[in-house]
Structure formats: C-alpha cells, structure tokens
Design an enzyme around this catalytic site. Structure first.
Site, PDB file in Angstrom:
ATOM      1  N   ASP A 137     -28.723   1.579 -24.431  1.00 31.67           N
ATOM      2  CA  ASP A 137     -28.860   0.245 -23.813  1.00 31.67           C
ATOM      3  C   ASP A 137     -29.597   0.386 -22.478  1.00 31.67           C
ATOM      4  O   ASP A 137     -29.868   1.500 -22.010  1.00 31.67           O
ATOM      5  CB  ASP A 137     -27.487  -0.424 -23.652  1.00 31.67           C
ATOM      6  CG  ASP A 137     -26.562   0.303 -22.666  1.00 31.67           C
ATOM      7  OD1 ASP A 137     -27.000   0.560 -21.527  1.00 31.67           O
ATOM      8  OD2 ASP A 137     -25.408   0.604 -23.026  1.00 31.67           O
ATOM      9  N   TYR A 169     -29.874  -1.002 -36.166  1.00 34.58           N
ATOM     10  CA  TYR A 169     -30.375  -1.056 -34.782  1.00 34.58           C
ATOM     11  C   TYR A 169     -30.773  -2.475 -34.382  1.00 34.58           C
ATOM     12  O   TYR A 169     -30.666  -2.836 -33.212  1.00 34.58           O
ATOM     13  CB  TYR A 169     -31.514  -0.041 -34.578  1.00 34.58           C
ATOM     14  CG  TYR A 169     -30.976   1.368 -34.580  1.00 34.58           C
ATOM     15  CD1 TYR A 169     -30.242   1.854 -33.503  1.00 34.58           C
ATOM     16  CD2 TYR A 169     -31.132   2.191 -35.693  1.00 34.58           C
ATOM     17  CE1 TYR A 169     -29.693   3.137 -33.517  1.00 34.58           C
ATOM     18  CE2 TYR A 169     -30.593   3.474 -35.720  1.00 34.58           C
ATOM     19  CZ  TYR A 169     -29.872   3.936 -34.633  1.00 34.58           C
ATOM     20  OH  TYR A 169     -29.328   5.197 -34.654  1.00 34.58           O
ATOM     21  N   ASN A 203     -26.676   6.698 -23.471  1.00 37.04           N
ATOM     22  CA  ASN A 203     -26.712   5.334 -24.021  1.00 37.04           C
ATOM     23  C   ASN A 203     -28.145   4.880 -24.279  1.00 37.04           C
ATOM     24  O   ASN A 203     -29.064   5.230 -23.552  1.00 37.04           O
ATOM     25  CB  ASN A 203     -26.027   4.360 -23.071  1.00 37.04           C
ATOM     26  CG  ASN A 203     -24.562   4.705 -22.887  1.00 37.04           C
ATOM     27  OD1 ASN A 203     -24.013   5.470 -23.673  1.00 37.04           O
ATOM     28  ND2 ASN A 203     -23.942   4.150 -21.873  1.00 37.04           N
ATOM     29  N   HIS A 208     -30.934   9.937 -25.489  1.00 38.29           N
ATOM     30  CA  HIS A 208     -30.921   9.610 -26.920  1.00 38.29           C
ATOM     31  C   HIS A 208     -31.834   8.445 -27.286  1.00 38.29           C
ATOM     32  O   HIS A 208     -31.669   7.849 -28.348  1.00 38.29           O
ATOM     33  CB  HIS A 208     -29.473   9.330 -27.379  1.00 38.29           C
ATOM     34  CG  HIS A 208     -28.597  10.551 -27.314  1.00 38.29           C
ATOM     35  ND1 HIS A 208     -27.220  10.503 -27.304  1.00 38.29           N
ATOM     36  CD2 HIS A 208     -28.928  11.878 -27.250  1.00 38.29           C
ATOM     37  CE1 HIS A 208     -26.731  11.746 -27.246  1.00 38.29           C
ATOM     38  NE2 HIS A 208     -27.740  12.582 -27.196  1.00 38.29           N
ATOM     39  N   THR A 257     -17.618   9.239 -21.713  1.00 35.35           N
ATOM     40  CA  THR A 257     -18.146   9.980 -22.866  1.00 35.35           C
ATOM     41  C   THR A 257     -17.070  10.924 -23.377  1.00 35.35           C
ATOM     42  O   THR A 257     -16.329  11.517 -22.589  1.00 35.35           O
ATOM     43  CB  THR A 257     -19.444  10.753 -22.530  1.00 35.35           C
ATOM     44  OG1 THR A 257     -19.741  11.638 -23.626  1.00 35.35           O
ATOM     45  CG2 THR A 257     -19.358  11.555 -21.248  1.00 35.35           C
ATOM     46  N   ARG A 305     -27.676  -4.051 -33.053  1.00 34.40           N
ATOM     47  CA  ARG A 305     -27.359  -3.515 -31.709  1.00 34.40           C
ATOM     48  C   ARG A 305     -28.309  -4.140 -30.676  1.00 34.40           C
ATOM     49  O   ARG A 305     -27.928  -4.526 -29.604  1.00 34.40           O
ATOM     50  CB  ARG A 305     -27.548  -1.992 -31.641  1.00 34.40           C
ATOM     51  CG  ARG A 305     -27.027  -1.167 -32.774  1.00 34.40           C
ATOM     52  CD  ARG A 305     -25.661  -0.627 -32.444  1.00 34.40           C
ATOM     53  NE  ARG A 305     -24.633  -1.604 -32.746  1.00 34.40           N
ATOM     54  CZ  ARG A 305     -24.241  -1.910 -33.997  1.00 34.40           C
ATOM     55  NH1 ARG A 305     -24.771  -1.344 -35.039  1.00 34.40           N
ATOM     56  NH2 ARG A 305     -23.290  -2.819 -34.179  1.00 34.40           N
TER      57      ARG A 305
HETATM   58  P1  OAD Z   1     -17.962   8.208 -27.792  1.00 39.78           P
HETATM   59  O1  OAD Z   1     -17.682   6.999 -28.607  1.00 39.78           O
HETATM   60  O2  OAD Z   1     -17.892   9.536 -28.455  1.00 39.78           O
HETATM   61  O3  OAD Z   1     -16.954   8.258 -26.568  1.00 39.78           O
HETATM   62  C1  OAD Z   1     -16.719   7.113 -25.787  1.00 39.78           C
HETATM   63  C2  OAD Z   1     -15.837   7.478 -24.624  1.00 39.78           C
HETATM   64  O4  OAD Z   1     -15.712   6.327 -23.826  1.00 39.78           O
HETATM   65  C3  OAD Z   1     -14.425   7.927 -25.022  1.00 39.78           C
HETATM   66  O5  OAD Z   1     -14.118   9.141 -24.381  1.00 39.78           O
HETATM   67  C4  OAD Z   1     -13.545   6.784 -24.501  1.00 39.78           C
HETATM   68  O6  OAD Z   1     -12.292   7.228 -24.020  1.00 39.78           O
HETATM   69  C5  OAD Z   1     -14.394   6.246 -23.349  1.00 39.78           C
HETATM   70  N1  OAD Z   1     -14.153   4.851 -22.971  1.00 39.78           N
HETATM   71  C6  OAD Z   1     -13.785   3.796 -23.723  1.00 39.78           C
HETATM   72  N2  OAD Z   1     -13.696   2.682 -22.961  1.00 39.78           N
HETATM   73  C7  OAD Z   1     -14.014   3.050 -21.694  1.00 39.78           C
HETATM   74  C8  OAD Z   1     -14.120   2.366 -20.456  1.00 39.78           C
HETATM   75  N3  OAD Z   1     -13.878   1.062 -20.340  1.00 39.78           N
HETATM   76  N4  OAD Z   1     -14.492   3.064 -19.351  1.00 39.78           N
HETATM   77  C9  OAD Z   1     -14.747   4.400 -19.436  1.00 39.78           C
HETATM   78  N5  OAD Z   1     -14.668   5.094 -20.577  1.00 39.78           N
HETATM   79  C10 OAD Z   1     -14.298   4.441 -21.692  1.00 39.78           C
HETATM   80  O7  OAD Z   1     -19.384   7.957 -27.099  1.00 39.78           O
HETATM   81  P2  OAD Z   1     -20.381   9.018 -26.425  1.00 39.78           P
HETATM   82  O8  OAD Z   1     -19.614  10.140 -25.821  1.00 39.78           O
HETATM   83  O9  OAD Z   1     -21.300   8.254 -25.571  1.00 39.78           O
HETATM   84  O10 OAD Z   1     -25.550   9.488 -30.122  1.00 39.78           O
HETATM   85  O11 OAD Z   1     -21.147   9.538 -27.692  1.00 39.78           O
HETATM   86  C11 OAD Z   1     -22.205  10.425 -27.544  1.00 39.78           C
HETATM   87  C12 OAD Z   1     -23.252  10.185 -28.584  1.00 39.78           C
HETATM   88  O12 OAD Z   1     -22.630  10.165 -29.872  1.00 39.78           O
HETATM   89  C13 OAD Z   1     -23.942   8.835 -28.497  1.00 39.78           C
HETATM   90  O13 OAD Z   1     -25.001   8.833 -27.571  1.00 39.78           O
HETATM   91  C14 OAD Z   1     -24.437   8.618 -29.898  1.00 39.78           C
HETATM   92  C15 OAD Z   1     -23.202   9.067 -30.634  1.00 39.78           C
HETATM   93  O14 OAD Z   1     -23.371   9.519 -31.926  1.00 39.78           O
HETATM   94  C16 OAD Z   1     -26.525   9.138 -30.975  1.00 39.78           C
HETATM   95  O15 OAD Z   1     -26.505   8.123 -31.626  1.00 39.78           O
HETATM   96  C17 OAD Z   1     -27.626  10.140 -31.038  1.00 39.78           C
END
Ligand code: OAD
Length: 229
Positions: A89, A53, A87, A104, A171, A56
């Site tokens: 951030d 962390y 997020n 989160h 997401t 990050r």
């Molecule tokens: P993921 O890494 O699972 O998904 C990221 C998403 O962003 C994917 O669907 C990509 O296609 C999309 N992506 C990539 N570049 C992009 C862009 N320029 N514009 C729009 N979309 C784009 O991340 P999250 O869904 O946020 O939790 O993950 C959910 C949670 O899983 C996080 O909060 C974290 C993680 O484990 C914890 O740490 C508790």
C-alpha cells in the site's frame, strides 16, 4: 540527525482497515499463496491473480493512513527516518513519509510482463486482460511474488547496517529475506518491536518488545525517543 530505520509489515495498516496475511481471517487464510501470489499462479490463471490484486487496489483507494503512519512521518522533524516496508500500500507516503523503500512492490503500480523496466502508476483500480505496455505486452501487478527475487533487499540491508535506532512494526517476521534485515543492524544499536505479538528474537541484542498496536505504540515510543534524543 540520528538515522532511524523502520521495518514495517501488514500490521501497521491493519487499523486503516487493510487485512493482514497471517492473523485469523488474514488474506492467506482465504487464498492460496500459489494461486494468487506466485509466477505459476499467474501462468495458470492470470485473471484470478488480477482479480485478487484489483480488489486490494480498489480498497486502497478507499482507506486512509492511521495514527501509526502519521507518527512515523512526524518523526522526520527530529530524525533521518528511512522506512523499509513489506507493504504494497502507499499509506506511508500518503501520511507524509519521504523515504519509503518497498520490498515487495507497490499495488498502484503495474509493469510489462516482457519488459520489466516499463512500470506504470495506475490512477484507477482495475487492471484487465488486454491492458498492455507501450510495446504491446500484457501488464501485470508490480508485486514481488513468492519464488521471485527481492530486488531491493541489498539496498535495504545497507540501510539497516547504517541505523542508529531500528524499529520493527506490525510484522510476524515470518517471511525472508525481509525478516533477516534485523540481523544487519549493529548489535549495540537499540531496537524496538511494536506488535501485539512481538517476541524476543534469538541472537538479536538490545531488542525491546512493545506488545501494542501500531496506532498507540508508535506515538508512545516516538515520545520516548524524543526525550532521549
Ligand atoms: P503478517 O500477516 O504475517 O503479520 C502481521 C503482523 O501484524 C502480526 O504479527 C500481527 O500481530 C500484527 N498486527 C496485527 N494488527 C496490528 C496492529 N494494529 N498494530 C501492529 N501490529 C499488528 O504480515 P507481514 O509480516 O507483513 O508478502 O507479512 C510479510 C509478507 O508476507 C507480506 O509482505 C506478504 C506476505 O505474504 C508478499 O505478498 C510477497
């Protein structure tokens, strides 16, 4: 004003230079969740968790909001915008969004391991062993780890229920309970999913997928919403 509720994930910050979790070369490809993002990992090796962390957080002091974050902030002039973000951030806030609920946790915050209500905002990136709360207990990242409850989910579900328009951005919709929030939005409400990998979700009515990056997809959708408003 119509209530526009936006659920965001790592993808909205990708164009600011922050790695996502599940894309190729994402954070979970190079780190084991149980090592760096779980209570067991913290118990076993807090220094490794802190280092993860800290890196990050260091990066967060160096990056900036992008067009996607800014476009959402501008929509506040026309809609009652509520952001629910997965997020950790603070790029939504730095872009000017006023109502941001962090599901989160927050990277710039740390809290007492013994008194969870003692939460502090860091003005520097490095948290160390021996950094303690005012009652003398070790501080930990203010992050919801896997296996921990998501305290904000009830409020988030209530907000989702009240949406007049619902937007999902960047997401994978792979992590619950966050991914289940769209199920609380009323069936007839228009829903938009902006993500290069956006997909139709079974059982979710009135969902339009926008297979585009956030930096271009949000400003384009924002124009459409303004025309319809
Ligand atoms: P993921 O890494 O699972 O998904 C990221 C998403 O962003 C994917 O669907 C990509 O296609 C999309 N992506 C990539 N570049 C992009 C862009 N320029 N514009 C729009 N979309 C784009 O991340 P999250 O869904 O946020 O939790 O993950 C959910 C949670 O899983 C996080 O909060 C974290 C993680 O484990 C914890 O740490 C508790």
């Amino acid at each position: 004003m119509k209530k526009l509720v936006v659920l965001t994930g790592a993808g909205i910050s990708a164009e600011s230079g922050i790695s996502t979790f599940r894309d190729s070369d994402g954070l979970w490809e190079n780190h084991r969740i149980e090592d760096v993002a779980s209570p067991i990992g913290w118990e076993r090796d807090p220094e490794t968790v802190m280092k993860f962390y800290n890196l990050r957080r260091k990066q967060l002091f160096e990056v900036h909001p992008n067009e996607g974050h800014r476009a959402l902030a501008k929509l506040q002039d026309h809609f009652d915008v509520q952001i629910i973000t997965q997020n950790i951030d603070d790029l939504h806030e730095r872009a000017g969004s006023s109502n941001v609920l962090h599901l989160h946790g927050e990277l710039k915050k740390v809290r007492s391991t013994v008194h969870p209500e003692l939460i502090y905002t860091m003005d520097h990136w490095e948290l160390k062993m021996g950094d303690v709360c005012e009652k003398g207990h070790q501080l930990r990242p203010h992050i919801v780890w896997f296996g921990e409850a998501v305290p904000m989910i009830g409020i988030a579900a209530e907000i989702a229920e009240q949406a007049d328009i619902f937007m999902v951005v960047g997401t994978s919709m792979a992590v619950y309970p966050a991914a289940g929030l769209i199920g609380f939005v009323k069936q007839y409400i228009p829903k938009y999913y902006i993500d290069p990998k956006a997909f139709q979700m079974p059982g979710i009515a009135n969902l339009k997928t926008v297979n585009e990056k956030a930096g271009s997809g949000i400003p384009r959708l924002a124009k459409e919403l303004l025309k319809m408003n």
